[in-house]
Design a protein around this motif. Sequence first.
Motif, PDB file in Angstrom:
ATOM      1  N   LEU A   2       0.827  -1.213   0.000  1.00  0.00           N
ATOM      2  CA  LEU A   2       0.000   0.000   0.000  1.00  0.00           C
ATOM      3  C   LEU A   2       0.859   1.261   0.000  1.00  0.00           C
ATOM      4  N   MET A   3       1.903   1.285   0.839  1.00  0.00           N
ATOM      5  CA  MET A   3       2.756   2.476   0.926  1.00  0.00           C
ATOM      6  C   MET A   3       3.559   2.689  -0.354  1.00  0.00           C
ATOM      7  N   SER A   4       4.024   1.611  -0.961  1.00  0.00           N
ATOM      8  CA  SER A   4       4.749   1.740  -2.226  1.00  0.00           C
ATOM      9  C   SER A   4       3.828   2.289  -3.308  1.00  0.00           C
ATOM     10  N   TRP A   5       2.575   1.897  -3.251  1.00  0.00           N
ATOM     11  CA  TRP A   5       1.576   2.385  -4.197  1.00  0.00           C
ATOM     12  C   TRP A   5       1.373   3.898  -4.027  1.00  0.00           C
ATOM     13  N   LEU A   6       1.225   4.329  -2.753  1.00  0.00           N
ATOM     14  CA  LEU A   6       0.940   5.727  -2.478  1.00  0.00           C
ATOM     15  C   LEU A   6       2.171   6.625  -2.618  1.00  0.00           C
ATOM     16  N   ALA A   7       3.329   6.154  -2.110  1.00  0.00           N
ATOM     17  CA  ALA A   7       4.516   7.005  -2.056  1.00  0.00           C
ATOM     18  C   ALA A   7       5.381   6.918  -3.301  1.00  0.00           C
ATOM     19  N   LEU A   8       5.444   5.740  -3.916  1.00  0.00           N
ATOM     20  CA  LEU A   8       6.347   5.540  -5.045  1.00  0.00           C
ATOM     21  C   LEU A   8       5.625   5.353  -6.371  1.00  0.00           C
ATOM     22  N   GLY A   9       4.287   5.300  -6.318  1.00  0.00           N
ATOM     23  CA  GLY A   9       3.533   5.132  -7.544  1.00  0.00           C
ATOM     24  C   GLY A   9       3.640   3.744  -8.143  1.00  0.00           C
ATOM     25  N   GLU A  10       4.052   2.752  -7.326  1.00  0.00           N
ATOM     26  CA  GLU A  10       4.169   1.373  -7.806  1.00  0.00           C
ATOM     27  C   GLU A  10       2.809   0.692  -7.671  1.00  0.00           C
ATOM     28  N   VAL A  11       2.073   0.631  -8.766  1.00  0.00           N
ATOM     29  CA  VAL A  11       0.714   0.085  -8.733  1.00  0.00           C
ATOM     30  C   VAL A  11       0.778  -1.432  -8.606  1.00  0.00           C
ATOM     31  N   PRO A  12       0.208  -2.004  -7.533  1.00  0.00           N
ATOM     32  CA  PRO A  12       0.265  -3.458  -7.356  1.00  0.00           C
ATOM     33  C   PRO A  12      -0.694  -4.174  -8.295  1.00  0.00           C
ATOM     34  N   GLY A  13      -0.315  -5.379  -8.694  1.00  0.00           N
ATOM     35  CA  GLY A  13      -1.185  -6.193  -9.523  1.00  0.00           C
ATOM     36  C   GLY A  13      -2.229  -6.910  -8.682  1.00  0.00           C
ATOM     37  N   ALA A  14      -3.118  -7.607  -9.365  1.00  0.00           N
ATOM     38  CA  ALA A  14      -4.202  -8.311  -8.669  1.00  0.00           C
ATOM     39  C   ALA A  14      -3.653  -9.380  -7.724  1.00  0.00           C
ATOM     40  N   LEU A  15      -2.593 -10.092  -8.156  1.00  0.00           N
ATOM     41  CA  LEU A  15      -2.017 -11.145  -7.317  1.00  0.00           C
ATOM     42  C   LEU A  15      -1.384 -10.551  -6.063  1.00  0.00           C
ATOM     43  N   THR A  16      -0.739  -9.405  -6.202  1.00  0.00           N
ATOM     44  CA  THR A  16      -0.132  -8.732  -5.048  1.00  0.00           C
ATOM     45  C   THR A  16      -1.199  -8.288  -4.057  1.00  0.00           C
ATOM     46  N   LEU A  17      -2.273  -7.714  -4.565  1.00  0.00           N
ATOM     47  CA  LEU A  17      -3.365  -7.285  -3.693  1.00  0.00           C
ATOM     48  C   LEU A  17      -3.994  -8.477  -2.983  1.00  0.00           C
ATOM     49  N   ALA A  18      -4.165  -9.585  -3.701  1.00  0.00           N
ATOM     50  CA  ALA A  18      -4.738 -10.779  -3.079  1.00  0.00           C
ATOM     51  C   ALA A  18      -3.839 -11.293  -1.962  1.00  0.00           C
ATOM     52  N   GLY A  19      -2.527 -11.262  -2.194  1.00  0.00           N
ATOM     53  CA  GLY A  19      -1.600 -11.684  -1.153  1.00  0.00           C
ATOM     54  C   GLY A  19      -1.657 -10.779   0.051  1.00  0.00           C
ATOM     55  N   GLY A  20      -1.793  -9.472  -0.171  1.00  0.00           N
ATOM     56  CA  GLY A  20      -1.906  -8.534   0.943  1.00  0.00           C
ATOM     57  C   GLY A  20      -3.151  -8.774   1.767  1.00  0.00           C
ATOM     58  N   VAL A  21      -4.259  -9.064   1.097  1.00  0.00           N
ATOM     59  CA  VAL A  21      -5.502  -9.373   1.818  1.00  0.00           C
ATOM     60  C   VAL A  21      -5.330 -10.629   2.661  1.00  0.00           C
ATOM     61  N   LEU A  22      -4.657 -11.642   2.115  1.00  0.00           N
ATOM     62  CA  LEU A  22      -4.402 -12.867   2.881  1.00  0.00           C
ATOM     63  C   LEU A  22      -3.554 -12.573   4.118  1.00  0.00           C
ATOM     64  N   CYS A  23      -2.536 -11.730   3.971  1.00  0.00           N
ATOM     65  CA  CYS A  23      -1.686 -11.362   5.114  1.00  0.00           C
ATOM     66  C   CYS A  23      -2.523 -10.752   6.237  1.00  0.00           C
ATOM     67  N   LEU A  24      -3.375  -9.803   5.880  1.00  0.00           N
ATOM     68  CA  LEU A  24      -4.195  -9.130   6.888  1.00  0.00           C
ATOM     69  C   LEU A  24      -5.233 -10.076   7.488  1.00  0.00           C
TER      70      LEU A  24
END
Length: 312
Positions: free
Chosen positions: A261-283
């Motif tokens: 999330l922070m890389s997306w907001l601060a560095l403009g690195e837009v995560p892919g669907a697989l990355t977002l799914a992994g983040g949801v699993l982590c949380l």
Amino acid sequence: MMNVLRNRPHILPTCAAAVAVVLWASAFVSIRSAGDAYSPGALALGRLASGSLALGVIWAVRREGLPPRAAWRGILLSGLLWFGFYMVVLNWGEQQVDAGTAALVVNVGPLLIALLGTRLLGDPMPPRLLAGMAVSFAGAVTVGLSMSGGGGSSLLGVALCLLAAVAYASGVVAQKPALGRGSALQVTTFGCLVGAVACLPFAGQLVHQAAHAPVSATLNMVYLGVFPTALAFTTWAYALARTTASRMGATTYAVPALVVLMSWLALGEVPGALTLAGGVLCLAGVAVSRSRTRAGRTTRVAAGEPRPEKVS
């Protein structure tokens, strides 16, 4: 309202753990920036020196005094392993491998904390904690694989990140008994100071590189010392003193999701669907691991968590 009052002893430790996790996640962005101008050892020393200064001022103002003699073994071990060795090796490892691989390997740490905590500290291992760790680890693997760049890894980098995970886990387990004898501020302040002293051999590099580094890199190094080190390690210690090492270790599985999330907001690195799914699993795994059942409350009280206050 009564439920809030009844769970009040758990609110502050949970908030403290959340502050630590958010700040540690932000550290990955700052390390990436400062690492372009500072070598691993110099960056670790500058971070620890800034953190020791901030902690020392707070410690002096609060007049907490020196930690009890019984706490020094844990302070020395955690200072050497977690504050010192971990920071140098992690900085070095992240120069050798891509961020996804580093996150994947370092996230072996919570599993090691659970194993060491059960073996050395007698931490309980309830089914919900195991299930939550399994879900979070699957999420960390997903994030790591989705963020890994082709050919960006090296055997040396993977080995360094694995060493960082072992040092992190060992430092947490060593710190836990010290928190039963000294305050969170005492244990963190002197642990950070021990780590800074251990990194003094890099002082020459720090002085030389600071003279040529851009201001932004130096400010990132100071930020790492004041917030992800001084503040985050203190709030972590406060929370760790009130729960088990295994449960606190599982909480750090939220870091990969927050880094995305922070890389997306601060560095403009837009995560892919697989990355977002992994983040949801982590949380989701963290939520499961920190959830409480009626049967588990007695076990956690025995492990050192405060007993909920009765409300009449």
